[in-house]
Design a protein around this motif. Structure first.
Motif, mmCIF file in Angstrom:
data_model
loop_
_atom_site.group_PDB
_atom_site.id
_atom_site.type_symbol
_atom_site.label_atom_id
_atom_site.label_comp_id
_atom_site.label_asym_id
_atom_site.label_seq_id
_atom_site.Cartn_x
_atom_site.Cartn_y
_atom_site.Cartn_z
ATOM 1 N N ILE A 185 38.864 1.005 16.912
ATOM 2 C CA ILE A 185 38.512 1.941 15.849
ATOM 3 C C ILE A 185 37.852 1.142 14.736
ATOM 4 C CG2 ILE A 185 39.359 3.610 14.164
ATOM 5 C CD1 ILE A 185 41.653 4.223 15.995
ATOM 6 N N HIS A 186 36.621 1.507 14.393
ATOM 7 C CA HIS A 186 35.868 0.829 13.337
ATOM 8 C C HIS A 186 35.438 1.849 12.297
ATOM 9 C CE1 HIS A 186 35.528 -2.965 15.580
ATOM 10 N NE2 HIS A 186 35.349 -2.208 16.652
ATOM 11 N N SER A 187 35.350 1.400 11.069
ATOM 12 C CA SER A 187 34.800 2.239 10.012
ATOM 13 C C SER A 187 33.345 1.853 9.763
ATOM 14 C CB SER A 187 35.611 2.075 8.721
ATOM 15 O OG SER A 187 35.504 0.741 8.237
ATOM 16 N N LYS A 239 27.218 3.404 21.777
ATOM 17 C CA LYS A 239 28.349 2.508 21.584
ATOM 18 C C LYS A 239 29.687 3.227 21.668
ATOM 19 C CE LYS A 239 25.768 -0.667 18.618
ATOM 20 N NZ LYS A 239 25.736 -1.332 17.289
ATOM 21 N N GLY A 240 29.674 4.554 21.702
ATOM 22 C CA GLY A 240 30.928 5.291 21.775
ATOM 23 C C GLY A 240 30.836 6.604 21.019
ATOM 24 N N ILE A 241 31.928 6.985 20.390
ATOM 25 C CA ILE A 241 32.017 8.238 19.638
ATOM 26 C C ILE A 241 32.104 7.907 18.156
ATOM 27 C CG2 ILE A 241 33.388 10.313 19.251
ATOM 28 C CD1 ILE A 241 34.328 10.155 22.095
ATOM 29 N N ARG A 242 31.350 8.642 17.360
ATOM 30 C CA ARG A 242 31.309 8.420 15.923
ATOM 31 C C ARG A 242 31.786 9.677 15.195
ATOM 32 N NH1 ARG A 242 26.011 6.534 12.368
ATOM 33 N NH2 ARG A 242 27.013 6.605 10.311
ATOM 34 N N LEU A 243 32.753 9.487 14.311
ATOM 35 C CA LEU A 243 33.304 10.574 13.516
ATOM 36 C C LEU A 243 32.928 10.361 12.060
ATOM 37 C CD1 LEU A 243 36.890 10.982 15.003
ATOM 38 C CD2 LEU A 243 34.981 12.542 15.256
ATOM 39 N N PRO A 265 35.687 2.463 3.716
ATOM 40 C CA PRO A 265 36.903 1.968 4.354
ATOM 41 C C PRO A 265 37.411 2.918 5.429
ATOM 42 C CG PRO A 265 37.443 2.963 2.251
ATOM 43 C CD PRO A 265 35.940 3.024 2.376
ATOM 44 N N LEU A 266 38.372 2.437 6.195
ATOM 45 C CA LEU A 266 39.028 3.231 7.223
ATOM 46 C C LEU A 266 40.373 3.689 6.681
ATOM 47 C CD1 LEU A 266 39.177 4.325 10.126
ATOM 48 C CD2 LEU A 266 40.192 2.144 10.809
ATOM 49 N N VAL A 267 40.600 4.990 6.616
ATOM 50 C CA VAL A 267 41.809 5.564 6.031
ATOM 51 C C VAL A 267 42.570 6.311 7.120
ATOM 52 C CG1 VAL A 267 42.749 7.115 4.289
ATOM 53 C CG2 VAL A 267 40.701 5.778 3.778
ATOM 54 N N LEU A 268 43.826 5.947 7.315
ATOM 55 C CA LEU A 268 44.736 6.645 8.221
ATOM 56 C C LEU A 268 45.808 7.294 7.354
ATOM 57 C CD1 LEU A 268 45.154 3.959 11.031
ATOM 58 C CD2 LEU A 268 43.553 5.869 10.954
ATOM 59 N N GLN A 269 45.886 8.584 7.376
ATOM 60 C CA GLN A 269 46.764 9.324 6.471
ATOM 61 C C GLN A 269 47.663 10.263 7.261
ATOM 62 O OE1 GLN A 269 44.682 11.338 3.374
ATOM 63 N NE2 GLN A 269 46.512 12.273 2.486
ATOM 64 N N SER A 270 48.925 10.344 6.827
ATOM 65 C CA SER A 270 49.889 11.207 7.477
ATOM 66 C C SER A 270 50.831 11.772 6.415
ATOM 67 C CB SER A 270 50.692 10.440 8.535
ATOM 68 O OG SER A 270 51.714 11.248 9.078
ATOM 69 N N ASP A 271 51.365 12.975 6.683
ATOM 70 C CA ASP A 271 52.309 13.584 5.756
ATOM 71 C C ASP A 271 53.655 12.873 5.766
ATOM 72 O OD1 ASP A 271 50.404 15.407 5.087
ATOM 73 O OD2 ASP A 271 51.091 16.941 6.501
ATOM 74 N N ARG A 272 54.017 12.206 6.858
ATOM 75 C CA ARG A 272 55.310 11.520 6.927
ATOM 76 C C ARG A 272 55.136 10.008 6.948
ATOM 77 N NH1 ARG A 272 58.968 15.167 11.167
ATOM 78 N NH2 ARG A 272 58.838 17.130 9.963
ATOM 79 N N ASN A 273 54.670 9.463 8.036
ATOM 80 C CA ASN A 273 54.425 8.035 8.102
ATOM 81 C C ASN A 273 53.345 7.761 9.143
ATOM 82 O OD1 ASN A 273 55.704 8.249 10.619
ATOM 83 N ND2 ASN A 273 57.688 7.678 9.772
ATOM 84 N N VAL A 274 52.845 6.556 9.121
ATOM 85 C CA VAL A 274 51.832 6.101 10.070
ATOM 86 C C VAL A 274 52.462 4.997 10.914
ATOM 87 C CG1 VAL A 274 49.569 5.042 10.348
ATOM 88 C CG2 VAL A 274 49.951 6.691 8.508
#
Length: 301
Positions: free
Chosen positions: A97-99, A78-82, A104-113
């Protein structure tokens, strides 16, 4: 077998040639310091190959290389799994992008997303920025839908803002502040709470083409103002229907009558009188109307 004379002479001459007494013999091969250098380089090459092979095996072990992928990265049908925490130093181009179902799916950045949407020409059509101080959305129309039925709960565009929830609750101490007019079919307070419409410095206007209805099913209705309260009907009438209609704090007029002056202290019945300007006042009741006798009250109005 026959041999010619010339061949015989040549053969006998070669066998009778004297040999050189001081003939030098040269050994064939590599000897001495050249041989030691060659062995040293061969040994160095062997050690380098062994170290290289050991490092390759160590890298494969640390990076967790398998047939399906590398480390937390797995290549599936189905694709690539991380799995776990992944960090991308360069742009990542994916379609979806699926979790996992249990996380849950978490997108984290030091400044902003920042999430951008572009059209087929590469132009930016929508942008969502989640920063430390605010969440900003730049698009033509912003919608918030319910998870169950997909109903629009909140939508905003350049022309209007729509709230589709069944109940709008404002928990601030100052309530809701509107700079312009508010259009709504129904205003209702919470159970066991009073509904209060107040304009501290200006007037309060309620308009409707087919009438305004104000009702209090289980309490009192109270309208107060500092200066004047106007009830006006341009085409119809003002109808007051109640068991008891009371007008408090009305002035009481008096008239000079000898018969009634002695009974003013015991006066309990009054007559309601109206001045030409519309002011109401009370006059002590008599056998006939006493409004004309106490009309001096209208002079001070």
């Amino acid at each position: 077998f026959q041999m010619t004379r010339e061949q015989y002479i040549l053969a006998t001459q070669q066998t009778n040639l004297p040999r050189a007494e001081n003939a030098q013999l040269y050994p064939v091969g590599i000897y001495g310091w050249r041989k030691r250098c060659l062995y040293f380089f061969v040994l160095l090459l062997l050690v380098t190959m062994i170290v290289n092979l050991a490092m390759t095996i160590w890298i494969l072990k640390v990076m967790n290389f398998t047939v399906d992928g590398m480390g937390n990265l797995r290549v599936t049908k189905k694709g690539i799994r991380l799995e776990g925490i992944s960090e991308f130093l360069l742009p990542l181009y994916v379609k979806e992008i699926h979790s996992r179902k249990d996380s849950p799916l978490v997108l984290q950045s030091d400044r902003n997303v920042t999430v951008n949407a572009r059209n087929h020409m590469g132009q930016l059509t929508g942008q969502l920025t989640i920063g430390a101080d605010a969440v900003e959305a730049q698009c033509k129309r912003f919608e918030v839908r319910g998870s169950e039925d997909g109903r629009v709960l909140f939508s905003a565009d350049e022309d209007e803002i729509t709230i589709g929830a069944e109940k709008l609750k404002v928990t601030g101490t100052e309530g809701a502040v509107f700079g312009h007019s508010v259009e709504t079919p129904h205003i209702r307070a919470e159970p066991s709470q009073d509904l209060r419409l107040e304009s501290p410095t200006r007037s309060l206007i309620m308009e409707a083409p087919r009438g305004v209805q104000v009702s209090a099913a289980a309490g009192d209705f109270k309208a107060t103002c500092r200066k004047e309260l106007h009830l006006q009907s341009t085409e119809g009438e003002i109808f007051l229907n109640a068991d008891t209609i009371r007008l408090g704090n009305l002035p009481t007029g008096s008239f000079s009558s000898s018969s009634s002056s002695s009974s003013n202290s015991r006066q309990t019945v009054y007559e309601l009188c109206v001045c030409p300007n519309g002011k109401l006042y009370l006059s002590p009741a008599g056998v006939g109307s006493t409004c004309q006798s106490s009309s001096n009250t209208c002079l001070w109005s």
